[in-house]
Design a protein around this motif. Sequence first.
Motif, PDB file in Angstrom:
ATOM      1  N   CYS A   7       0.828  -1.203   0.000  1.00  0.00           N
ATOM      2  CA  CYS A   7       0.000   0.000   0.000  1.00  0.00           C
ATOM      3  C   CYS A   7       0.864   1.255   0.000  1.00  0.00           C
ATOM      4  CB  CYS A   7      -0.929   0.009   1.207  1.00  0.00           C
ATOM      5  SG  CYS A   7      -0.050  -0.078   2.772  1.00  0.00           S
ATOM      6  N   TRP A   9       0.241   5.891  -0.074  1.00  0.00           N
ATOM      7  CA  TRP A   9      -0.639   7.042  -0.191  1.00  0.00           C
ATOM      8  C   TRP A   9      -0.400   7.747  -1.513  1.00  0.00           C
ATOM      9  CZ3 TRP A   9      -4.644   7.600   2.785  1.00  0.00           C
ATOM     10  CH2 TRP A   9      -4.627   7.111   4.096  1.00  0.00           C
ATOM     11  N   LEU A  14      -5.649   6.003  -0.625  1.00  0.00           N
ATOM     12  CA  LEU A  14      -4.793   4.873  -0.300  1.00  0.00           C
ATOM     13  C   LEU A  14      -4.855   3.881  -1.451  1.00  0.00           C
ATOM     14  CD1 LEU A  14      -2.970   3.516   1.824  1.00  0.00           C
ATOM     15  CD2 LEU A  14      -5.034   2.416   2.720  1.00  0.00           C
ATOM     16  N   VAL A  16      -3.912   0.194  -2.752  1.00  0.00           N
ATOM     17  CA  VAL A  16      -3.633  -1.095  -2.125  1.00  0.00           C
ATOM     18  C   VAL A  16      -3.551  -2.181  -3.191  1.00  0.00           C
ATOM     19  CG1 VAL A  16      -4.377  -2.771  -0.391  1.00  0.00           C
ATOM     20  CG2 VAL A  16      -4.954  -0.367  -0.099  1.00  0.00           C
ATOM     21  N   ASN A  17      -2.461  -2.959  -3.166  1.00  0.00           N
ATOM     22  CA  ASN A  17      -2.320  -4.138  -4.020  1.00  0.00           C
ATOM     23  C   ASN A  17      -2.906  -5.326  -3.259  1.00  0.00           C
ATOM     24  OD1 ASN A  17      -0.970  -2.910  -6.178  1.00  0.00           O
ATOM     25  ND2 ASN A  17       1.006  -3.134  -5.164  1.00  0.00           N
ATOM     26  N   THR A  32       0.270  -9.681   4.792  1.00  0.00           N
ATOM     27  CA  THR A  32       0.839  -9.283   3.516  1.00  0.00           C
ATOM     28  C   THR A  32       1.659 -10.440   2.963  1.00  0.00           C
ATOM     29  OG1 THR A  32       2.784  -8.324   4.591  1.00  0.00           O
ATOM     30  CG2 THR A  32       0.935  -6.846   4.130  1.00  0.00           C
ATOM     31  N   GLN A  36       1.694  -7.554  -1.797  1.00  0.00           N
ATOM     32  CA  GLN A  36       0.239  -7.624  -1.835  1.00  0.00           C
ATOM     33  C   GLN A  36      -0.333  -7.905  -0.453  1.00  0.00           C
ATOM     34  OE1 GLN A  36       0.179 -10.727  -4.943  1.00  0.00           O
ATOM     35  NE2 GLN A  36      -1.196  -9.351  -6.066  1.00  0.00           N
ATOM     36  N   GLN A  81      -5.541  -4.057  -7.893  1.00  0.00           N
ATOM     37  CA  GLN A  81      -5.114  -2.817  -7.258  1.00  0.00           C
ATOM     38  C   GLN A  81      -6.362  -1.974  -7.039  1.00  0.00           C
ATOM     39  OE1 GLN A  81      -2.699   0.698  -8.954  1.00  0.00           O
ATOM     40  NE2 GLN A  81      -1.194  -0.566  -7.837  1.00  0.00           N
ATOM     41  N   ARG A  83      -8.039   1.674  -5.239  1.00  0.00           N
ATOM     42  CA  ARG A  83      -7.810   3.033  -4.735  1.00  0.00           C
ATOM     43  C   ARG A  83      -8.956   3.348  -3.783  1.00  0.00           C
ATOM     44  NH1 ARG A  83      -4.146   6.243  -7.294  1.00  0.00           N
ATOM     45  NH2 ARG A  83      -5.340   8.114  -6.818  1.00  0.00           N
ATOM     46  N   LEU A  94      -2.105  -2.903   7.692  1.00  0.00           N
ATOM     47  CA  LEU A  94      -1.653  -1.816   6.824  1.00  0.00           C
ATOM     48  C   LEU A  94      -1.166  -0.613   7.624  1.00  0.00           C
ATOM     49  CD1 LEU A  94      -4.268  -1.828   3.934  1.00  0.00           C
ATOM     50  CD2 LEU A  94      -2.014  -2.878   4.011  1.00  0.00           C
TER      51      LEU A  94
END
Length: 103
Positions: A7, A9, A14, A16-17, A32, A36, A81, A83, A94
């Motif tokens: 992840c 910013w 944010l 995030v994969n 994680t 990812q 992915q 957003r 996270l």
Amino acid sequence: MKMNTPCAWDGDTLVVNILGTPAAKRDAIGKTKGHQLKVSVTATPVAGKATDHMVKFLAEEFDVPAKAITVVFGRFNVNKQLRILAPKKIPAVLARLLQDTDP
């Protein structure tokens, strides 16, 4: 946006994969794995339904409306992915990664 972490910013968004697991026993955010975040959902992977379910689940986890989450890529794939616009809550897994990179 290519990232080497799960992840990052981008302003107040944010990114995030995700490594998704459809048809799981329960909806859950896992650990994680590489770059990812593992996310399991109970929905089956038919016509993007698992991704739609994941967006709704993650909206609750990040305390945002579902429309605040955009699928950048991976709607029909386990590699995604997302957003997330202005999340009000960050899951612990996270939060640890983001400590040094808050917007």
